[in-house]
Scaffold this motif. Structure first.
Motif, short mmCIF file in Angstrom:
data_model
loop_
_atom_site.label_atom_id
_atom_site.label_comp_id
_atom_site.label_asym_id
_atom_site.label_seq_id
_atom_site.Cartn_x
_atom_site.Cartn_y
_atom_site.Cartn_z
N GLY A 219 -1.36 69.17 30.91
CA GLY A 219 -2.74 69.13 31.23
C GLY A 219 -3.49 70.25 31.03
O GLY A 219 -4.79 70.42 30.97
N GLY A 220 -3.18 71.52 30.61
CA GLY A 220 -3.43 72.76 30.40
C GLY A 220 -4.13 72.79 29.12
O GLY A 220 -5.07 73.65 28.72
N TYR A 221 -3.61 72.05 28.18
CA TYR A 221 -4.10 72.05 26.80
C TYR A 221 -5.58 71.63 26.65
O TYR A 221 -6.16 72.26 25.74
CB TYR A 221 -3.48 71.10 26.00
CG TYR A 221 -1.89 71.21 25.72
CD1 TYR A 221 -1.69 72.72 25.08
CD2 TYR A 221 -0.81 70.61 25.72
CE1 TYR A 221 -0.32 72.95 24.77
CE2 TYR A 221 0.44 70.78 25.50
CZ TYR A 221 0.67 72.34 25.05
OH TYR A 221 2.08 72.51 24.98
N GLN A 222 -6.14 70.95 27.52
CA GLN A 222 -7.77 70.77 27.50
C GLN A 222 -8.54 71.97 27.60
O GLN A 222 -9.75 71.81 27.16
CB GLN A 222 -8.05 69.49 28.60
CG GLN A 222 -7.92 70.14 30.00
CD GLN A 222 -8.33 69.43 30.94
OE1 GLN A 222 -9.43 68.92 31.09
NE2 GLN A 222 -7.52 69.13 32.00
N TRP A 223 -7.74 72.87 28.24
CA TRP A 223 -8.59 74.40 28.45
C TRP A 223 -8.36 75.26 27.06
O TRP A 223 -8.93 76.30 27.16
CB TRP A 223 -8.24 74.99 29.64
CG TRP A 223 -8.50 73.99 30.96
CD1 TRP A 223 -7.41 73.23 31.50
CD2 TRP A 223 -9.67 73.62 31.41
NE1 TRP A 223 -8.05 72.50 32.58
CE2 TRP A 223 -9.28 72.91 32.60
CE3 TRP A 223 -10.92 73.87 31.09
CZ2 TRP A 223 -10.39 72.19 33.29
CZ3 TRP A 223 -12.09 73.17 32.07
CH2 TRP A 223 -11.61 72.25 32.85
N ALA A 224 -7.27 74.92 26.42
CA ALA A 224 -6.76 75.98 25.36
C ALA A 224 -7.68 75.73 24.16
O ALA A 224 -7.01 75.08 23.44
CB ALA A 224 -5.20 75.92 25.21
N GLY A 225 -8.73 76.36 24.17
CA GLY A 225 -9.53 76.36 22.78
C GLY A 225 -8.59 76.90 21.53
O GLY A 225 -8.32 77.89 21.72
N SER A 226 -8.83 75.98 20.36
CA SER A 226 -8.10 76.51 19.27
C SER A 226 -8.77 77.85 18.75
O SER A 226 -9.74 77.87 18.63
CB SER A 226 -8.17 75.30 18.12
OG SER A 226 -7.61 75.66 16.98
N GLY A 227 -7.76 78.80 18.57
CA GLY A 227 -8.50 80.08 17.91
C GLY A 227 -8.76 80.85 19.09
O GLY A 227 -9.16 82.06 18.50
N HIS A 228 -8.91 80.45 20.22
CA HIS A 228 -9.29 81.50 21.35
C HIS A 228 -8.37 81.87 22.21
O HIS A 228 -7.87 81.25 23.25
CB HIS A 228 -10.41 80.62 22.26
CG HIS A 228 -11.70 80.32 21.42
ND1 HIS A 228 -12.74 81.12 21.02
CD2 HIS A 228 -12.32 78.95 20.98
CE1 HIS A 228 -13.51 80.47 20.27
NE2 HIS A 228 -13.17 78.89 20.29
#
Length: 400
Positions: A219-228
């Motif tokens: 569920g947390g992957y939606q918040w993990a922006g690529s490269g950020h």
């Protein structure tokens, strides 16, 4: 004499092993260890049983009542300090309230947590969070500062979640993690939201609920922006821990490979390090702590490499990023992997630094993971192995 010291002295004088005492007072050995260290208050019913077991004549009960009164007084003092701090800010020039000092306190706490006992970090976080929440409620701040205040309150709630978990209270830890998540939502801070998802997964893993932990991670992957920042890397390592404990070697290794790919995509560093960062050393530590729960072979070989890398990175890196407890656990994970590879001599060498730790530095996780290693070295195939027997004896002497 304080209860922890008296309890430990009575047990040592009695000659009773830690496991024997734990059995007779209806507690886990790791819990008794925490009581003796003062890392967790002993419940009254446990103290009553211990007083009877040691024929202490009420001395333990008296010490418990004295310590309990001191805890209540200290809690009152913390509330008074927080209220006084908030009042002082209210009396300041309201148009010029500066949150820089508060943010500095949050930053320092995040870094200090890596090398500090959880209790004083919890106390500091409580005072700082009270200040942040008072500013939010009173609206005595510039409109542009409101988001920053929510981020500060969220991070301090995150510190409280970690502290309560390290002290053995996952239920309370989850409540603080939920609060951190709400603050992240109000602030619109995706980095903090991803960190909260990883922390909720950690709490579920602590409770042995790996399917729920996997839900939190995914569920947390939606918040993990690529490269950020390191949010995705941390989440993928948490996923690997879940999958390894569920027995899926291939998926766990794939998740660890994905974590490394996510790190290589990072273009923007974390806005805050310490507890809220995820260093390469921590990544290797997670990998080792995942793979030792599988069946040995290539998984054990990779676990040994990752544990060795974590130790080397922490020892060579900045002091502020060195997590001593995790470094010591990495020594145990390295030893565990070597036993899985039938390298008993190498395992004994790896765990040696842990076996000489003073008792106040033997956190419950160190004792727990070392106990598992002792069980592995006590298997019939190592009967007659002198190194295995000596290492088991040294491990059994921990926290006794």
């Amino acid at each position: 004499m304080a209860l922890p010291e008296l309890l430990r002295r009575l047990r040592l004088n009695s000659g009773m092993p830690l496991a024997h005492v734990a059995h007779h007072i209806d507690a886990e050995p790791t819990s008794v260890h925490r009581f003796e260290e003062g890392r967790r208050p002993a419940p009254y019913d446990i103290v009553e049983k211990a007083d009877e077991l040691f024929s202490a004549g009420g001395r333990l009960i008296e010490a418990w009542r004295r310590d309990d009164a001191e805890r209540h007084a200290a809690a009152g003092a913390h509330r008074t300090k927080a209220a006084a701090l908030a009042m002082s800010h209210d009396l300041s020039a309201l148009s010029e309230l500066d949150i820089a000092a508060l943010q500095e306190g949050v930053d320092a706490t995040a870094v200090d947590y890596l090398a500090s006992p959880p209790a004083p970090m919890m106390d500091r976080a409580l005072v700082l969070r009270a200040d942040a929440l008072e500013r939010i409620r009173s609206r005595h701040h510039r409109p542009a500062d409101r988001s920053d205040l929510y981020v500060a309150a969220g991070r301090l709630s995150g510190v409280l979640a970690y502290a309560l978990l390290d002290m053995g209270h996952p239920g309370e830890a989850l409540a603080h993690a939920d609060a951190a998540g709400r603050c992240a939502e109000h602030a619109g801070d995706s980095g903090l939201a991803a960190w909260v998802a990883g922390t909720k997964s950690l709490i579920a893993r602590f409770q042995g609920n790996y399917n729920k932990a996997l839900e939190y991670v995914r569920g947390g992957y939606q918040w993990a922006g690529s490269g950020h920042g390191t949010g995705e890397t941390r989440l993928r390592c948490g996923e690997a821990q879940c999958l390894a404990n569920l027995g899926d070697s291939r998926a766990a290794n794939d998740a660890l490979d994905g974590a490394q790919e996510a790190r290589e995509r990072i273009r923007q560093e974390d806005s805050l390090g310490g507890l809220f960062g995820f260093s390469p050393a921590k990544q290797s530590y997670y990998a080792a702590s995942s793979l030792i729960w599988l069946q040995g072979g290539r998984d054990a070989e990779r676990a040994a490499r990752e544990a060795t890398a974590a130790i080397a990175l922490w020892q060579a890196g900045p002091v502020a990023e060195r997590s001593l407890d995790d470094e010591r656990l990495s020594q145990i994970y390295l030893a565990t992997a070597r036993v899985q590879l039938d390298d008993v001599e190498g395992a004994a060498e790896a765990i040696q630094p842990v076996l000489t730790l003073p008792v106040q530095e033997q956190i419950s996780w160190i004792v727990k993971r070392a106990d598992r290693l002792a069980q592995m070295l006590s298997e019939p195939r190592y009967a007659g192995n002198r190194t295995a027997a000596e290492t088991v004896d040294l491990i059994n002497a921990l926290a006794t």
